[in-house]
Design an enzyme around this catalytic site. Structure first.
Site, PDB file in Angstrom:
ATOM      1  N   ARG A  48       0.846  -1.191   0.000  1.00  0.00           N
ATOM      2  CA  ARG A  48       0.000   0.000   0.000  1.00  0.00           C
ATOM      3  C   ARG A  48       0.880   1.238   0.000  1.00  0.00           C
ATOM      4  O   ARG A  48       2.086   1.165   0.140  1.00  0.00           O
ATOM      5  CB  ARG A  48      -0.997   0.007   1.160  1.00  0.00           C
ATOM      6  N   GLY A  49       0.217   2.400  -0.174  1.00  0.00           N
ATOM      7  CA  GLY A  49       0.936   3.645  -0.388  1.00  0.00           C
ATOM      8  C   GLY A  49       0.970   3.916  -1.880  1.00  0.00           C
ATOM      9  O   GLY A  49       1.305   3.020  -2.671  1.00  0.00           O
ATOM     10  N   ALA A  50       0.619   5.124  -2.280  1.00  0.00           N
ATOM     11  CA  ALA A  50       0.442   5.427  -3.706  1.00  0.00           C
ATOM     12  C   ALA A  50       1.636   5.025  -4.572  1.00  0.00           C
ATOM     13  O   ALA A  50       1.471   4.320  -5.568  1.00  0.00           O
ATOM     14  CB  ALA A  50       0.113   6.913  -3.881  1.00  0.00           C
ATOM     15  N   GLN A 198      -2.402   2.331  10.259  1.00  0.00           N
ATOM     16  CA  GLN A 198      -1.147   2.411   9.510  1.00  0.00           C
ATOM     17  C   GLN A 198      -0.111   3.278  10.206  1.00  0.00           C
ATOM     18  O   GLN A 198       1.090   3.028  10.090  1.00  0.00           O
ATOM     19  CB  GLN A 198      -1.402   2.947   8.093  1.00  0.00           C
ATOM     20  N   ASP A 239      -2.926  10.601  -2.283  1.00  0.00           N
ATOM     21  CA  ASP A 239      -3.257   9.540  -3.230  1.00  0.00           C
ATOM     22  C   ASP A 239      -3.754  10.092  -4.558  1.00  0.00           C
ATOM     23  O   ASP A 239      -3.622   9.435  -5.579  1.00  0.00           O
ATOM     24  CB  ASP A 239      -4.297   8.607  -2.621  1.00  0.00           C
ATOM     25  N   ASN A 249      -6.488  11.914   0.470  1.00  0.00           N
ATOM     26  CA  ASN A 249      -5.493  11.169   1.245  1.00  0.00           C
ATOM     27  C   ASN A 249      -6.238  10.335   2.287  1.00  0.00           C
ATOM     28  O   ASN A 249      -7.465  10.370   2.373  1.00  0.00           O
ATOM     29  CB  ASN A 249      -4.495  12.123   1.903  1.00  0.00           C
TER      30      ASN A 249
END
Length: 347
Positions: A48-50, A198, A239, A249
């Site tokens: 995960r994470g853009a 997260q 994002d 986001n």
């Protein structure tokens, strides 16, 4: 970060990710090479994470089509497009996913007059470029972001936009890592980031391991630590950024921005230009992912609400541009009016 959360094992032709759903208690690496596994890893936030999602999509598209036995380019293209379109259904809000898939498609089309084997090699080359560019991008974002900060500052961050969300320093945490190397001695406060934690599981994990002073707070403590004067700046990732500066986001970011404005604290959005979507005029054009309500009612390993109680679980919110002090990209720092300044990044 010493752990690279997403990479390609060329010897095995597999996408390798660290399963972030198990952190911080277990470091488990997964080796993936079929579309269903890779789609599930993106959808279930194992990666995960853009930026990391974009890298996973690129490498994933390569390894998924590598085994193709297509006898001709037309058949191979059909298989490629099926996998690409399948990946596109995994996470609707993160524009980097679609950006990476478009880049891989463009490279395919550029090589379409070649053999299937040559096209496969071109896809490998493009995915490796995306990975390498992300590493350079995070360093550049860190450099630009650090120019706005001073030694000893108290910094608040939300969710995880560090090394675990990219192939390098990350975005929001990049200036913190760079400042740490230069002896800035930042005091970082990390929101736990409900419902999937997260901030607690990932941000504190990587900052603590890097030797950076980090304090975990509950999301609803942000206002208090601001009021107490502990926070000098808020740093978050993104994002998707609309043409007018509205920014999607992790859920909870918008509330932080409103609080920061009230307390006179700068609110910085950090992300690569690949997260800027000029086709989205405003935040209203950004589709917000709705996730399973079970993530809310079973957030701590046991049910926290009576069975039958409904839960609302949007994964993101949109911060209005008026609350954003600056957007920091690898190409530089942009400020209001965002409609003009963001557009100039692409000229």
């Amino acid at each position: 970060m010493t752990v690279v959360p997403v990479k390609l094992n060329e010897l095995k032709n597999k996408l390798v990710i660290i399963d972030q759903t198990l952190l911080p208690n277990e470091e488990k690496f997964l080796e993936l090479d079929n579309p269903e596994e890779i789609w599930e890893a993106i959808k279930k936030l194992r990666v995960r994470g853009a930026p990391a999602i974009g890298i996973a999509a690129a490498f994933g598209l390569y390894v998924s089509t590598l085994k193709s036995k297509a006898a001709n380019v037309a058949q191979f293209k059909k298989e490629f497009e099926e996998v690409r379109d399948y990946f596109a259904t995994s996470r609707p809000t993160a524009v980097n996913l679609f950006w990476a898939l478009k880049r891989m498609t463009r490279r395919f089309e550029q090589e379409e007059d070649k053999t299937v084997d040559k096209i496969k090699q071109a896809l490998l080359d493009e995915s490796e470029k995306i990975f390498a560019e992300d590493q350079e991008m995070s360093k550049a974002i860190g450099k630009h972001g650090l120019s706005l900060l001073k030694p000893g500052m108290g910094l608040l961050t939300h969710c995880n936009a560090g090394g675990l969300a990219s192939s390098g320093y990350g975005t929001a945490l990049a200036p913190i890592y760079l400042g740490h190397e230069k002896g800035y001695n930042f005091k970082v406060y990390a929101d736990e980031t409900r419902p999937l934690l997260q901030g607690a599981r990932l941000t504190t994990y990587e900052l603590y391991k890097a030797g950076i002073d980090v304090t975990l707070i509950c999301d609803d403590m942000a206002s208090l630590v601001m009021k107490e004067g502990k926070i000098d700046a808020v740093l978050v990732g993104c994002d998707r950024v609309a043409a007018n500066g509205d920014t999607a986001n992790k859920i909870g970011t918008s509330g932080l921005a409103v609080l920061a404005k009230e307390y006179g604290i700068p609110m910085y959005i950090l992300g690569p230009t690949s997260t800027i979507d000029l086709d989205a005029s405003t935040g209203e054009d950004i589709k917000i992912e709705l996730r399973d309500e079970e993530e809310v009612v079973n957030g701590f390993g046991r049910r926290t609400a009576l069975k039958g109680v409904k839960a609302y679980n949007p994964a993101f919110d949109v911060t209005d541009a008026k609350y954003i002090t600056a957007i920091i990209t690898e190409k530089g720092i942009v400020m209001q009016p965002y409609k003009e300044s963001l557009k100039k990044l692409f000229e």
